[in-house]
Design an enzyme around this catalytic site. Structure first.
Site, short mmCIF file in Angstrom:
data_model
loop_
_atom_site.label_atom_id
_atom_site.label_comp_id
_atom_site.label_asym_id
_atom_site.label_seq_id
_atom_site.Cartn_x
_atom_site.Cartn_y
_atom_site.Cartn_z
N LEU A 105 50.84 12.91 32.76
CA LEU A 105 51.74 13.80 32.00
C LEU A 105 51.12 14.19 30.67
O LEU A 105 51.45 15.21 30.09
CB LEU A 105 53.06 13.07 31.72
CG LEU A 105 53.91 12.73 32.94
CD1 LEU A 105 55.03 11.77 32.55
CD2 LEU A 105 54.49 14.01 33.53
N GLY A 108 47.62 10.33 24.82
CA GLY A 108 47.73 10.15 23.37
C GLY A 108 46.70 9.17 22.89
O GLY A 108 45.80 8.77 23.64
N GLY A 109 46.83 8.76 21.64
CA GLY A 109 45.88 7.84 21.04
C GLY A 109 45.84 6.50 21.76
O GLY A 109 44.86 5.78 21.70
N GLY A 111 46.58 6.03 25.14
CA GLY A 111 46.16 6.08 26.53
C GLY A 111 46.88 7.17 27.29
O GLY A 111 47.55 8.02 26.70
N LYS A 137 53.27 4.55 30.46
CA LYS A 137 52.19 4.70 29.46
C LYS A 137 51.27 3.49 29.54
O LYS A 137 51.72 2.35 29.47
CB LYS A 137 52.80 4.80 28.06
CG LYS A 137 51.77 5.13 27.00
CD LYS A 137 52.36 5.17 25.62
CE LYS A 137 53.03 6.48 25.32
NZ LYS A 137 53.38 6.61 23.89
N ASP A 231 55.87 8.09 12.36
CA ASP A 231 55.00 8.93 13.18
C ASP A 231 55.78 10.12 13.72
O ASP A 231 55.65 10.48 14.89
CB ASP A 231 54.41 8.09 14.32
CG ASP A 231 53.09 8.68 14.83
OD1 ASP A 231 52.51 9.52 14.11
OD2 ASP A 231 52.66 8.32 15.94
N1 LIG Z 1 58.83 9.66 28.56
C1 LIG Z 1 58.06 10.71 28.80
N2 LIG Z 1 58.44 11.66 29.69
C2 LIG Z 1 57.67 12.75 29.92
N3 LIG Z 1 56.49 12.98 29.32
C3 LIG Z 1 56.05 12.06 28.44
C4 LIG Z 1 56.79 10.88 28.13
N4 LIG Z 1 56.11 10.17 27.20
C5 LIG Z 1 54.99 10.87 26.95
N5 LIG Z 1 54.94 12.00 27.68
C6 LIG Z 1 53.87 13.03 27.69
O1 LIG Z 1 52.65 12.41 27.43
C7 LIG Z 1 52.04 12.96 26.24
C8 LIG Z 1 51.26 11.88 25.53
O2 LIG Z 1 52.17 11.01 24.93
P1 LIG Z 1 51.70 9.92 23.88
O3 LIG Z 1 52.92 9.45 23.20
O4 LIG Z 1 50.86 8.92 24.57
O5 LIG Z 1 50.72 10.67 22.91
P2 LIG Z 1 50.96 11.74 21.76
O6 LIG Z 1 52.35 11.58 21.23
O7 LIG Z 1 50.59 13.10 22.29
O8 LIG Z 1 49.90 11.35 20.70
P3 LIG Z 1 49.85 10.05 19.77
O9 LIG Z 1 49.12 9.00 20.50
O10 LIG Z 1 49.11 10.54 18.60
O11 LIG Z 1 51.28 9.66 19.51
C9 LIG Z 1 53.21 13.55 25.45
O12 LIG Z 1 52.81 14.58 24.60
C10 LIG Z 1 54.12 14.05 26.57
O13 LIG Z 1 53.69 15.34 26.99
MG LIG Z 2 53.48 10.06 21.25
#
Ligand SMILES: Nc1ncnc2c1ncn2[C@@H]1O[C@H](COP(=O)(O)OP(=O)(O)OP(=O)(O)O)[C@@H](O)[C@H]1O
Ligand SMILES: [Mg+2]
Length: 434
Positions: A105, A108-109, A111, A137, A231
């Protein structure tokens, strides 16, 4: 034992990527490989973590402070009410189809995030499309700091429940594997909708999202044990089918100051472009640091520009510095509205959002509103229907009528002249696609 079973999802992914890179260039888009672009941060937009290079670095005192400051484990009474599910690695591997690259999906930082399915009322994996859809995640095996943020996430989200916080369903801790299982948010992140999708996010949805996210932050700040989120950014605001917004990612959250303390002292972490200036300079963290980040997100919602964008000309890369001079000037304001909205926004709404954003990004933290005040300010903005496009059409028809009537003898009424003065058409707005 199958080779995949001996190692974690990161090893599975690494192998898939290296296999993909070894194969012919045409295999780049094969459904069995991860498109390489999803594995790279977008350096041009640079919204990654401050201190990204020291994700592994955390001085011992701060390390202790971080975890000591997380909420205490739930009491046995709480545990009965809201127990997190404990998944085995094997269950999550099956739930995500062996961490299939095409179920990613986002990244992020910490994984990759995978889409998966589990049975209702339990941890057993379900067939794709059946049971409950979840987001899994997987934390990169990057040492102590990743584990600490994983712990903070479990600790905070395991206890904090609110319609505007994403629901943590459970977790997996097995050897060096650390995974988190969340409710699946159908529409992904606000970041995707503002900056990646071709269809622009309608104004009414922008207001709805801003209000819901503000309610999430207000809940964190106002609890019996206040929490500073640290954040707040568009990628951490997730959306369900009806565009209800929920905050995700509590890995950096901190318990707020206790007793008569005014702030918490911390190592500076967060994301470029969102962190409050006084926090960057001193490491002193207060709930007003979150309010600043909220102001930055409001600016992103208003302008459709990223908080930090290296692709833009030098004076426009930092959104706050670029937008600040426009915010206070009603006549210039419309220059910064997201051109993709093409006049489909409320005129008063734009004025009020700009005022609020300007207030939230005040240099003096004490001048910033509380999140409760922000929520109160945003509620009435949902009902504004004075769309700029309507003012534009009414202006055109007025001009047409005036032409037909006497040449110039027609006197404007007070209301007419006021409408024309405040119309975006008369304040020098030129909306061009950027
Ligand atoms: N619960 C969820 N349902 C649907 N998509 C999700 C969910 N959690 C995360 N995602 C998707 O995965 C992506 C990456 O999420 P993640 O929180 O790992 O990183 P980020 O927020 O983009 O960056 P950072 O690590 O800097 O917070 C999100 O931008 C979103 O598109
Ligand atoms: Mg995030």
């Amino acid at each position: 034992m199958e080779e995949n079973e001996k190692c974690g999802c990161w090893a599975v992914l690494k192998r898939t990527v290296s296999d993909a890179s070894k194969s012919s260039p045409s295999s780049k888009h094969s459904p069995n490989s991860i498109p390489r672009v999803t594995l790279l941060y977008d350096s041009a937009t640079e919204t990654r973590y401050l201190n990204a290079s020291n994700r592994d670095f955390c001085p011992p005192a701060e390390a202790r402070l971080s975890f000591d400051n997380a909420p205490p484990p739930p009491s046995s009474e709480d545990k009965n009410k809201r127990q997190l599910l404990k998944f085995s690695f094997q269950e999550l591997r099956s739930a995500t189809g062996n961490f299939r690259p095409d179920s990613i999906l986002g990244e992020g930082g910490f994984g990759f995030v995978f889409k998966g399915w589990i049975e209702e009322n339990g941890t057993a994996p379900a067939k794709p499309g059946s049971g409950i859809t979840v987001a899994v995640k997987s934390l990169k095996p990057d040492g102590l700091q990743g584990h600490r943020e994983w712990e903070a996430e479990v600790s905070f989200l395991g206890q904090l429940h609110h319609p505007n916080l994403v629901k943590l369903i459970g977790y997996c801790i097995e050897d060096d594997q650390r995974l988190l299982v969340y409710e699946f948010m159908t529409r992904g992140s606000l970041e995707n909708h503002l900056f990646r999708r071709t269809i622009p996010l309608p104004w009414s949805n922008r207001i709805k999202i801003a209000l819901a996210a503000a309610k999430g932050l207000a809940f964190l700040h106002n609890g019996p044990e206040p929490v500073i989120y640290r954040d707040f950014k568009t990628s951490n605001i997730l959306l369900d089918t009806e565009y209800n917004a929920k905050l995700s990612d509590f890995g950096l959250a901190k318990a707020g100051p206790q007793g008569d303390k005014t702030h918490v002292s911390t190592r500076v972490v967060g994301t470029y472009g969102y962190a409050a200036p006084e926090y960057l300079m001193t490491g002193h963290l207060t709930s007003k640091s979150d309010v600043y980040s909220f102001g930055v997100v409001l600016l992103e919602i208003l302008t459709g520009r990223r908080s930090m964008d290296k692709k833009r000309p030098s004076g426009e890369q930092n959104l706050v510095s670029w937008a600040r001079p426009y915010l206070e000037d009603k006549r210039k304001l419309y220059h910064i509205v997201d051109p993709r909205l093409e006049l489909n926004y409320s005129i008063q709404g734009v004025q009020k959002i700009s005022k609020l954003a300007s207030h939230c990004i005040s240099r003096d933290p004490k001048s910033r509103p509380t999140m409760d005040e922000v929520v109160k300010f945003l509620i009435p903005l949902q009902d504004l229907n004075d769309l700029a496009i309507l003012a534009y059409h009414s202006r055109l028809s007025q001009q047409g009528r005036r032409k037909k009537k006497s040449d110039g003898l027609h006197q404007l009424t007070y209301t007419q002249s006021r409408n024309i003065r405040t119309s975006p058409m008369n304040v020098g707005i030129v909306h061009r696609r950027r």
